[in-house]
Motif scaffolding. Structure first.
Motif, PDB file in Angstrom:
ATOM      1  N   TRP A  99      -3.217  10.194   9.104  1.00  0.00           N
ATOM      2  CA  TRP A  99      -3.186   9.930   7.658  1.00  0.00           C
ATOM      3  C   TRP A  99      -4.552   9.498   7.126  1.00  0.00           C
ATOM      4  N   ASN A 100      -5.470   9.164   8.026  1.00  0.00           N
ATOM      5  CA  ASN A 100      -6.746   8.569   7.632  1.00  0.00           C
ATOM      6  C   ASN A 100      -6.514   7.274   6.867  1.00  0.00           C
ATOM      7  N   ALA A 101      -5.544   6.499   7.346  1.00  0.00           N
ATOM      8  CA  ALA A 101      -5.183   5.215   6.741  1.00  0.00           C
ATOM      9  C   ALA A 101      -5.482   4.113   7.743  1.00  0.00           C
ATOM     10  N   PRO A 102      -6.518   3.324   7.538  1.00  0.00           N
ATOM     11  CA  PRO A 102      -6.890   2.292   8.518  1.00  0.00           C
ATOM     12  C   PRO A 102      -5.841   1.194   8.626  1.00  0.00           C
ATOM     13  N   VAL A 103      -5.721   0.619   9.816  1.00  0.00           N
ATOM     14  CA  VAL A 103      -4.860  -0.535  10.057  1.00  0.00           C
ATOM     15  C   VAL A 103      -5.747  -1.774  10.052  1.00  0.00           C
ATOM     16  N   LEU A 104      -5.554  -2.644   9.064  1.00  0.00           N
ATOM     17  CA  LEU A 104      -6.432  -3.794   8.868  1.00  0.00           C
ATOM     18  C   LEU A 104      -5.625  -5.089   8.872  1.00  0.00           C
ATOM     19  N   ASP A 105      -6.269  -6.176   9.240  1.00  0.00           N
ATOM     20  CA  ASP A 105      -5.642  -7.489   9.124  1.00  0.00           C
ATOM     21  C   ASP A 105      -5.525  -7.863   7.647  1.00  0.00           C
ATOM     22  N   ALA A 106      -4.392  -8.439   7.275  1.00  0.00           N
ATOM     23  CA  ALA A 106      -4.175  -8.817   5.878  1.00  0.00           C
ATOM     24  C   ALA A 106      -5.172  -9.893   5.459  1.00  0.00           C
ATOM     25  N   PRO A 107      -5.721  -9.798   4.251  1.00  0.00           N
ATOM     26  CA  PRO A 107      -6.692 -10.793   3.795  1.00  0.00           C
ATOM     27  C   PRO A 107      -6.010 -12.107   3.453  1.00  0.00           C
ATOM     28  N   ALA A 108      -6.793 -13.153   3.339  1.00  0.00           N
ATOM     29  CA  ALA A 108      -6.248 -14.465   2.981  1.00  0.00           C
ATOM     30  C   ALA A 108      -5.890 -14.528   1.504  1.00  0.00           C
ATOM     31  N   GLY A 109      -6.589 -13.766   0.663  1.00  0.00           N
ATOM     32  CA  GLY A 109      -6.348 -13.783  -0.785  1.00  0.00           C
ATOM     33  C   GLY A 109      -5.286 -12.784  -1.210  1.00  0.00           C
ATOM     34  N   ARG A 110      -5.382 -12.334  -2.464  1.00  0.00           N
ATOM     35  CA  ARG A 110      -4.406 -11.402  -3.018  1.00  0.00           C
ATOM     36  C   ARG A 110      -4.536 -10.025  -2.366  1.00  0.00           C
ATOM     37  N   ARG A 111      -3.419  -9.544  -1.857  1.00  0.00           N
ATOM     38  CA  ARG A 111      -3.438  -8.244  -1.192  1.00  0.00           C
ATOM     39  C   ARG A 111      -3.592  -7.100  -2.185  1.00  0.00           C
ATOM     40  N   ASP A 112      -3.025  -7.262  -3.410  1.00  0.00           N
ATOM     41  CA  ASP A 112      -3.120  -6.204  -4.404  1.00  0.00           C
ATOM     42  C   ASP A 112      -4.571  -5.843  -4.693  1.00  0.00           C
ATOM     43  N   GLU A 113      -5.403  -6.857  -4.823  1.00  0.00           N
ATOM     44  CA  GLU A 113      -6.823  -6.611  -5.106  1.00  0.00           C
ATOM     45  C   GLU A 113      -7.522  -5.988  -3.893  1.00  0.00           C
ATOM     46  N   PHE A 114      -7.102  -6.405  -2.697  1.00  0.00           N
ATOM     47  CA  PHE A 114      -7.734  -5.897  -1.476  1.00  0.00           C
ATOM     48  C   PHE A 114      -7.466  -4.404  -1.282  1.00  0.00           C
ATOM     49  N   VAL A 115      -6.229  -3.958  -1.568  1.00  0.00           N
ATOM     50  CA  VAL A 115      -5.856  -2.554  -1.322  1.00  0.00           C
ATOM     51  C   VAL A 115      -6.186  -1.645  -2.497  1.00  0.00           C
ATOM     52  N   GLU A 116      -6.619  -2.207  -3.623  1.00  0.00           N
ATOM     53  CA  GLU A 116      -6.893  -1.413  -4.821  1.00  0.00           C
ATOM     54  C   GLU A 116      -7.833  -0.235  -4.553  1.00  0.00           C
ATOM     55  N   PRO A 117      -8.983  -0.415  -3.869  1.00  0.00           N
ATOM     56  CA  PRO A 117      -9.873   0.730  -3.636  1.00  0.00           C
ATOM     57  C   PRO A 117      -9.226   1.842  -2.815  1.00  0.00           C
ATOM     58  N   TYR A 118      -8.337   1.474  -1.885  1.00  0.00           N
ATOM     59  CA  TYR A 118      -7.683   2.485  -1.046  1.00  0.00           C
ATOM     60  C   TYR A 118      -6.646   3.272  -1.854  1.00  0.00           C
ATOM     61  N   LEU A 119      -5.844   2.560  -2.658  1.00  0.00           N
ATOM     62  CA  LEU A 119      -4.813   3.229  -3.457  1.00  0.00           C
ATOM     63  C   LEU A 119      -5.425   4.105  -4.544  1.00  0.00           C
ATOM     64  N   LYS A 120      -6.584   3.713  -5.033  1.00  0.00           N
ATOM     65  CA  LYS A 120      -7.233   4.472  -6.107  1.00  0.00           C
ATOM     66  C   LYS A 120      -7.572   5.883  -5.651  1.00  0.00           C
ATOM     67  N   LYS A 121      -7.876   6.030  -4.356  1.00  0.00           N
ATOM     68  CA  LYS A 121      -8.271   7.347  -3.826  1.00  0.00           C
ATOM     69  C   LYS A 121      -7.091   8.122  -3.250  1.00  0.00           C
ATOM     70  N   ALA A 122      -5.918   7.490  -3.151  1.00  0.00           N
ATOM     71  CA  ALA A 122      -4.783   8.123  -2.477  1.00  0.00           C
ATOM     72  C   ALA A 122      -4.166   9.226  -3.317  1.00  0.00           C
TER      73      ALA A 122
END
Length: 424
Positions: free
Chosen positions: A73-96
């Protein structure tokens, strides 16, 4: 329509209400009973007894599958961030692209898993469901119909899951399909070319829309079961409401009008958490057996837009200003049974009806609190002379007269009571 909207409608550009965040629990019901799980392994996998090694092997298989699929899928498996996850995944979802997994976050969270109790020497084992903190995987997806969403999967048998949807993303896709212009700067529509159609689409959401999306991705993320096992043994997740938010959005013409109203609401609603008002809002009587939180608080005072939050049971109703032009009133709950609704997603229509009624009740109480003589300028008019149709002039009242002040004092004491039309 509620009294609050009727009173302020001249200042409101348009209005709509819909579900906001919908969090669903996914459970494979047959395997919530250890006896039926043992029967499955014996019948379909020819494994008996079901030992700790068997369950460990299942979890290992999921890890191998996940590694292979994330690369495909070319989808990296990453450790969840300490802050808001929505903001962290925003760049990935924008390109999906549609129906693509964008990124997978790994985090330790509690889950109900099957554990094997026994010993290897005698090869005697029994199964039981236990609550454990384990590493789980959050698949962030750009669904073709629902837009941005995520599915949290537990890699341990019986693969408990959570599905998080947002009807605002679903509505945005529907509006695009119908060619209706809209502006959605965040999780709200501030402009819409056809507000009536927006509300019709919001009300058209059905349980099947939730089931189709949820089961599509849950099937994709549980590769352990074959098609035969899904059909014959019922190895399919059922979906239940875990957390639901239903928002009413009043979009105002001008920011200054909303700011003035917001200040009045914050000042006047400090006592809305009294039992008689909570009973009226939520439609559930508060008795001596009630054990939940029962109060209204004003939170996030350090932010530009504080939140008025009235608690009842496992949920609350909150009200706040967002994006400078919108007043949002939003009942939310972690247990829909508080409102007399069963948890299965098939009960979506009843839940919508209940939460819509709570919103109307909340806004009606708000308007009862706001509706004072000062609100419409009536107090000022009392001091002005009145001219009758026949030309007779009647002098105004002297508002500094002690007897008049005593009468007005008695009347104003009732201004903060949601009396349900029993006082005039």
């Amino acid at each position: 329509m509620n009294a609050f909207y009727e009173h302020h409608k001249n200042s409101i550009r348009f209005h709509y209400r819909c579900f906001d965040r919908i969090l669903l629990n996914g459970l494979i019901q047959p395997f919530q009973q250890p006896e039926r799980a043992i029967g499955f392994f014996s019948t379909y996998r020819e494994k008996f007894p079901v030992s700790r090694d068997v369950l460990t092997e299942i979890a290992d298989q999921f890890q191998y599958w996940l590694k292979n699929r994330s690369q495909k899928w070319n989808a990296p498996v990453l450790d969840a961030p300490a802050g808001r996850r929505d903001e962290f995944v925003e760049p990935y979802l924008k390109k999906a692209k549609p129906d693509q997994v964008a990124v997978i976050l790994k985090a330790r969270e509690p889950a109900r898993i099957m554990t094997a109790i026994g010993n290897k020497k005698d090869n005697r084992w029994h199964l039981q469901i236990s609550q454990r903190w384990v590493s789980q995987y959050n698949f962030y997806v750009n669904d073709r119909h629902w837009g941005r969403m995520f599915v949290r999967m537990c890699p341990y048998f019986p693969f408990s899951a959570r599905v998080c949807l947002n009807q605002h993303h679903w509505l945005a896709n529907r509006l695009r399909q119908e060619g209706i212009d809209f502006q959605q700067p965040s999780n709200i529509f501030l402009k819409c070319g056809n507000p009536q159609r927006l509300q019709e689409l919001a009300d058209s959401l059905t349980p099947q829309d939730l089931l189709t999306c949820g089961q599509k991705w849950l099937t994709a993320f549980t590769p352990f079961f074959s098609e035969k096992e899904r059909k014959e043994a019922g190895c399919q997740h059922r979906l239940f409401f875990a957390q639901v938010e239903y928002c009413d959005n009043l979009i105002f013409h001008r920011r200054v009008a909303l700011d003035a109203l917001g200040e009045r609401l914050l000042d006047a609603n400090r006592t809305i958490g009294q039992p008689n008002k909570i009973t009226m809002i939520f439609g559930r009587k508060v008795t001596k057996h009630y054990r939940g939180k029962l109060q209204t608080v004003i939170e996030d005072m350090d932010l530009p837009n504080p939140v008025i939050r009235s608690h009842y049971g496992n949920g609350f109703a909150k009200q706040y200003v967002r994006d400078h032009l919108a007043l949002r009133t939003e009942p939310a709950t972690n247990n829909v049974t508080d409102y007399g609704v069963k948890k299965a997603v098939e009960n979506l229509p009843q839940l919508r009806q209940k939460m819509s009624a709570i919103t109307d009740n909340y806004l009606n109480v708000q308007q009862d609190i706001l509706e004072t003589f000062l609100d419409g300028g009536q107090l000022r008019q009392l001091a002005e002379p009145t001219v009758l149709a026949n030309g007779k002039r009647i002098p105004g009242l002297k508002l500094d007269h002690p007897r008049l002040l005593a009468v007005m004092h008695a009347l104003v004491r009732f201004a903060q009571i949601a009396a349900g039309n029993t006082f005039s």
